[in-house]
Each structure stands twice: as structure tokens, then as C-alpha cells.
Design a protein around this motif. Structure first.
Motif, PDB file in Angstrom:
ATOM      1  N   MET A 239       0.844  -1.193   0.000  1.00 32.22           N
ATOM      2  CA  MET A 239       0.000   0.000   0.000  1.00 32.22           C
ATOM      3  C   MET A 239       0.876   1.239   0.000  1.00 32.22           C
ATOM      4  N   LYS A 240       0.580   2.200  -0.865  1.00 36.45           N
ATOM      5  CA  LYS A 240       1.354   3.420  -0.923  1.00 36.45           C
ATOM      6  C   LYS A 240       1.037   4.281   0.294  1.00 36.45           C
ATOM      7  N   PRO A 241       2.062   4.946   0.849  1.00 33.45           N
ATOM      8  CA  PRO A 241       1.798   5.838   1.969  1.00 33.45           C
ATOM      9  C   PRO A 241       0.824   6.932   1.565  1.00 33.45           C
ATOM     10  N   GLY A 242      -0.050   7.312   2.500  1.00 33.90           N
ATOM     11  CA  GLY A 242      -0.963   8.403   2.238  1.00 33.90           C
ATOM     12  C   GLY A 242      -0.239   9.733   2.209  1.00 33.90           C
ATOM     13  N   ALA A 243      -0.984  10.751   1.805  1.00 35.74           N
ATOM     14  CA  ALA A 243      -0.360  12.063   1.652  1.00 35.74           C
ATOM     15  C   ALA A 243       0.170  12.606   2.966  1.00 35.74           C
ATOM     16  N   ASP A 244      -0.432  12.187   4.088  1.00 34.00           N
ATOM     17  CA  ASP A 244      -0.011  12.707   5.379  1.00 34.00           C
ATOM     18  C   ASP A 244       1.016  11.812   6.070  1.00 34.00           C
TER      19      ASP A 244
ATOM     20  N   VAL B 151       7.541   9.855   4.091  1.00 32.61           N
ATOM     21  CA  VAL B 151       8.109   8.799   3.267  1.00 32.61           C
ATOM     22  C   VAL B 151       9.636   8.849   3.360  1.00 32.61           C
ATOM     23  N   VAL B 152      10.270   7.667   3.409  1.00 32.48           N
ATOM     24  CA  VAL B 152      11.733   7.599   3.357  1.00 32.48           C
ATOM     25  C   VAL B 152      12.165   8.017   1.957  1.00 32.48           C
ATOM     26  N   GLU B 153      12.900   9.100   1.887  1.00 29.95           N
ATOM     27  CA  GLU B 153      13.264   9.668   0.586  1.00 29.95           C
ATOM     28  C   GLU B 153      14.640   9.233   0.103  1.00 29.95           C
TER      29      GLU B 153
ATOM     30  N   VAL C  65      13.928   0.246   1.017  1.00 32.22           N
ATOM     31  CA  VAL C  65      13.212   1.067   2.006  1.00 32.22           C
ATOM     32  C   VAL C  65      12.835   2.444   1.467  1.00 32.22           C
ATOM     33  N   THR C  66      13.518   2.930   0.432  1.00 32.29           N
ATOM     34  CA  THR C  66      13.179   4.237  -0.123  1.00 32.29           C
ATOM     35  C   THR C  66      11.770   4.207  -0.718  1.00 32.29           C
ATOM     36  N   GLY C  67      10.996   5.208  -0.401  1.00 39.35           N
ATOM     37  CA  GLY C  67       9.607   5.284  -0.862  1.00 39.35           C
ATOM     38  C   GLY C  67       8.610   4.678   0.100  1.00 39.35           C
ATOM     39  N   ARG C  68       9.086   4.002   1.143  1.00 39.80           N
ATOM     40  CA  ARG C  68       8.183   3.413   2.133  1.00 39.80           C
ATOM     41  C   ARG C  68       7.780   4.464   3.168  1.00 39.80           C
ATOM     42  N   GLY C  69       6.609   4.236   3.760  1.00 41.97           N
ATOM     43  CA  GLY C  69       6.166   5.100   4.848  1.00 41.97           C
ATOM     44  C   GLY C  69       7.072   4.948   6.049  1.00 41.97           C
TER      45      GLY C  69
ATOM     46  N   VAL D  42       8.160   0.564  10.469  1.00 41.13           N
ATOM     47  CA  VAL D  42       9.519   0.031  10.535  1.00 41.13           C
ATOM     48  C   VAL D  42       9.543  -1.497  10.464  1.00 41.13           C
ATOM     49  N   PRO D  43       8.683  -2.224  11.178  1.00 41.76           N
ATOM     50  CA  PRO D  43       8.717  -3.684  11.042  1.00 41.76           C
ATOM     51  C   PRO D  43       8.459  -4.158   9.618  1.00 41.76           C
TER      52      PRO D  43
END
Length: 372
Positions: A1-6, A9-11, A72-76, A80-81
Motif C-alpha cells: 500500500m502506498k503511503p498516504g499524503a499525510d 516517506v523515506v526519501e 526502504v526508499t519510498g516506504r512510509g 519500521v517492522p
């Protein structure tokens, strides 16, 4: 699932290796070294940065950059788990134990630090405190030390810093120097007096019956903790020794995944489980190892890298103590701002209200040591 706008995100992810000479040559029962390598990972989300690290090899930094950063880049940043699990799945063909596990560990720690900083909380508060302060023990007493050097180190912990428990290395030269081991234990007891606790670590240098024989002498000098009397891979040997000697048997620092700790506790091999978050998969797995130990009625002790363990150690009810390891303490005080004070035998992570684990790299100071 893509992180929501709020959801932050790990950039980006960065990793670097730093090589530092030891202050004197160091050795334990089964290894000698004259340098220590620190791999530092930074993860970024907007203007916020999380920091993690491991004591490993320079290749671990390259592995983070080449293989884990993209996972991990792009993840919310909250999950962390999930990121830890994704890294573990992604390295299947590389082999997770060893170098790869130390790389995962450093990234995992950086992600926890990032999350706590984003939430503007001390990491111990994010994890949920079980205690306000964490007991430590002074650890060093290398087999390369002469009598005067060992005495100075032990007295500094006990007399100057009021740390009431200390550990020295024995099992010198794969257990072939028993007389010197005995001599150094006796000197250690004389240095710290009758009231401080004395621990020993053979780093797997003895065989089982030899360890049982040595334990009689250790007991005479009030030793209460016998770490890795034989190899931590020898679970039957550890269980046999545990049943035969009066002091507690400890092991687990070389666990690179949770199943390792499960095998150790099911075998009845230890009185206290050790785990190292810089090896086992980061704080995510270290906390699971602590829960596993608790389920078997055991305490957990945090192995080395004291500043990265301190906040997680404050979050588990079955913590025994945190290893205040000489070499790592020296490096962490040198390269990081935010180091803790062990005076009185305890540290209080997050007591100053700082966010995350409170450490920041002194980048300009660290740069001359960079090797990868």
C-alpha cells in the motif's frame, strides 16, 4: 500500500564506513584485533534524518547503498517492522546471516530513530518504557592487557564511575593459558574489591569439561556470570555447563536472526540471553528476542554498542543490563554527540527530552576515519 499524503516517506538512504584504530591492541579468547569498523546509516524524510549504525565491515556500507536503500526508499516512515521484513525477504539469495544482517540492522535502527524524531519523541517513549534507567556493566579486560592496564580500567569503572559490575576476557589463546586466566581473575577481584560483581567472557575459548573445571576457580573469586564458556554454536555443551556450575551462563551475541535465539532458549543453553541489535536485524528483532526470552522466564542482556541499545533496553521488562564495552564507548563518545553518562552504574536514555536515540554524527570529525 502506498503511503498516504499525510504519511512521511523515506526519501533517501546513505551509508558510510569508518575505521578507527584501537587505543591498544585488543584480544579475547579466540580473536585479536587492532582496529574497529563502524558503519553509519542515515535515512531521510523531508528535513528529518534518522541515524543507525553497526560494528561490521566496510562492505556492509556498500551493501546498504547497493541493495537495501532501494528496498526502504519510498516506504512510509511509520512502518519500521514492514521495512525490516522487506529487507529480510530481499536478501534471500545473498544469505541473511553475517554481513548482510549487520547492514539490515543499521538501516532498521536508523528507521526507528527517524520515526521517533518525526514524532518528536525520545525513542524509549515511542517504544514504551518499562523503566526510566538502564543498569550497565563495564566491559573490557582484554587478554592483551598487562596487570597495570587491567587494574586501571577496572578501578576507573568501579571507583571513578561507581559502576558496580565489570567483566574481563578469559579463555586466552583458545583456552591454552589457564594459569594466566586464573591470575587475571584473581587480580580483577583484588582491583574491584569484595562488593562489585565480577563477570568473565571466554568467547568460546574453552571446551566443555575445561570450562567446568575453570568454573570452580571462578566461583572461589565470586564470579557470577560466565559468558560463552564454549562456542555459542555448541548448545548441548552450553546446556551441560549450565547444569554443572553455580554461576550464570550467558550467550547469544552472534545471533543473526530470531530463530537462532529460539533454538538457544529451547535447548536450555543459557541463564540469561544476550542479543546484539547491530547483528540480529536491528531493534525490531532485538525487541522480539527480548519477548522470546521473557516467554521462557529469562532476562535479556544487550551486547555492546551501548548507545544504540539503551532506549530499547529501557522498553523491556526483563532487561538484565547493558554492556558498556570499552572499545565501542570510546568510538561513540568520539564520533557522536549525545553520548550517555554511566556514572552510578546506570544510564537514563531520553531523560533530556531529546528526540530519537539522541545521537548525531560529528561529520567533520568522522571524515578522516572514513574508509567506505
Amino acid at each position: 500500500m502506498k503511503p498516504g499524503a499525510d504519511v512521511p516517506v523515506v526519501e533517501s538512504v546513505e551509508a558510510a564506513a569508518y575505521t578507527l584504530a584501537t587505543d591498544t591492541p585488543e584480544a579475547d579468547g579466540t580473536l585479536q584485533w587492532d582496529e574497529t569498523i563502524l558503519v553509519v546509516v542515515h535515512v531521510h524524510a523531508g528535513s528529518t534524518t534518522g541515524l543507525g549504525y553497526s560494528y561490521t565491515t566496510p562492505e556492509a556500507a556498500a551493501y546498504v547503498r547497493g541493495h537495501l536503500a532501494g528496498v526502504v526508499t519510498g516506504r512510509g516512515a511509520w512502518d519500521v517492522p514492514a521495512a525490516n521484513d522487506a529487507m529480510s525477504r530481499a536478501v534471500r539469495n545473498a544469505g541473511r546471516p553475517g554481513l548482510v544482517a549487520t547492514a539490515i540492522s543499521a538501516v532498521d535502527m536508523a528507521l526507528w530513530d527517524l520515526k521517533a524524531r518525526l514524532l518528536q519523541l525520545p525513542l524509549a517513549d515511542l517504544l514504551g518504557r518499562a523503566r526510566e534507567s538502564v543498569p550497565v556493566y563495564g566491559s573490557g579486560g582484554f587478554t592483551t592487557y598487562g596487570a597495570a592496564e587491567q587494574d586501571r580500567q577496572l578501578r576507573r569503572w568501579v571507583e571513578e564511575q561507581d559502576i558496580p559490575r565489570v567483566k574481563i576476557k578469559i579463555g586466552e589463546a583458545w583456552g591454552s593459558a589457564e594459569d594466566r586466566d586464573r591470575e587475571r581473575v584473581a587480580r580483577a577481584r583484588a582491583s574491584i574489591g569484595d562488593t562489585a560483581a565480577l563477570f568473565v567472557d571466554a568467547n568460546g575459548g574453552y571446551h566443555a569439561k575445561q570450562a567446568v573445571r575453570m568454573a570452580r576457580y571462578l566461583d572461589d573469586h565470586g564470579v557470577t556470570w560466565f559468558e560463552e564458556p564454549v562456542s555459542s554454536d555448541d548448545l548441548p555443551g552450553l546446556a551441560h555447563i549450565k547444569a554443572m556450575i553455580p554461576m550464570e551462563v550467558a550467550a547469544g551475541e552472534y545471533g543473526y536472526h530470531l530463530a537462532y535465539f529460539g533454538q538457544m532458549v529451547r535447548a536450555g543453553a543459557v541463564d540469561c540471553l544476550q542479543a546484539d541489535a547491530t547483528r540480529c536485524g536491528g531493534l525490531t528483532v532485538w525487541l522480539r528476542a527480548a519477548a522470546l526470552a521473557e516467554a521462557f522466564g529469562l532476562d535479556i542482556s544487550a551486547h555492546c554498542a551501548p548507545h544504540v541499545h539503551a532506549h530499547a533496553a529501557a522498553a523491556v521488562p526483563n532487561l538484565r543490563h547493558l554492556e558498556w564495552f570499552h572499545d565501542h564507548v570510546r568510538i561513540e563518545n568520539l564520533l557522536f554527540d549525545g553520548a550517555l553518562d554511566p556514572t552510578g552504574g546506570r544510564v537514563s536514555p531520553g531523560a533530556d527530552g531529546g528526540t530519537g536515540h539522541g545521537l548525531t554524527l560529528r561529520a567533520e570529525h568522522a571524515e578522516p576515519y572514513r574508509t567506505g
